[in-house]
Scaffold this active site. Structure first.
Site: not given
Length: 195
Positions: A105-107
């Site tokens: 998720i995301c970074t």
């Protein structure tokens, strides 16, 4: 389906809580168990904006069908967040060896990248880390959710909602995903990119 969501010092609250809520709702009507875990020993974790969690379980790869790695703190220089997890060789080794479906998720996708999991694969991440993801050998797809089989990644902080809803649809069907969307009063953004 046994889902373990990793939390660590400096984790972005939205990155992990969105999947926990979506999958928790799905678990009320199906066999989904979602557990918060640490990268190592159980203990207290302080999140990016000060939320404190007492996490009762460390990650146990043999007990997970899906491992969700959220992001947080990628651009911070205080030694916390995903940058610290990206240097945790033991965790990265166990992550690489795990047969669980890996979700970034995301970074959190950059943790998967540090483990070599995204190399030569289709993936996405937060816009501020896409150049780094590409430099690590991933084929960066400009999509909200990228499903590359046993690797799923989401771009942006709120993408955890969309990734988790996609997991629900992929494993439990569109009907269950629509029910969860209705309860959340949230409509998914973008098209899921699939290979």
């Amino acid at each position: 389906m046994r889902v373990q969501v990793v939390v660590f010092e400096g984790v972005e609250e939205q990155d992990f809580i969105a999947p926990v809520e979506v999958l928790g709702m799905a678990g009320r009507a199906s066999d989904v168990r979602t557990t918060l875990v640490t990268t190592g020993e159980p203990g207290r974790v302080t999140c990016a904006y000060g939320t404190r969690l007492d996490v009762e379980h460390g990650w146990s790869p043999e007990d997970a069908d899906v491992i969700v790695v959220p992001g947080g703190g990628y651009n911070r220089n205080d030694g916390s967040g995903v940058r610290k997890v990206m240097r945790d060789e033991d965790f990265l080794r166990r992550l690489t060896e795990s047969a669980a479906l890996k979700v970034g998720i995301c970074t959190g996708a950059m943790v998967l990248s540090a483990a070599g999991i995204t190399k030569g694969r289709n993936a996405t991440t937060h816009h501020a880390a896409k150049a780094d993801l590409a430099a690590s050998g991933a084929t960066v797809i400009n999509a909200r959710v990228v499903d590359d089989g046993d690797l799923i990644t989401g771009g942006g902080v709120t993408s955890g909602l969309d990734v988790a809803l996609w997991l629900v649809e992929r494993f439990l069907g569109a009907g269950t995903a629509c029910q969860v969307e209705t309860v959340l009063e949230y409509e998914r953004r973008g098209t899921v990119w699939r290979r």
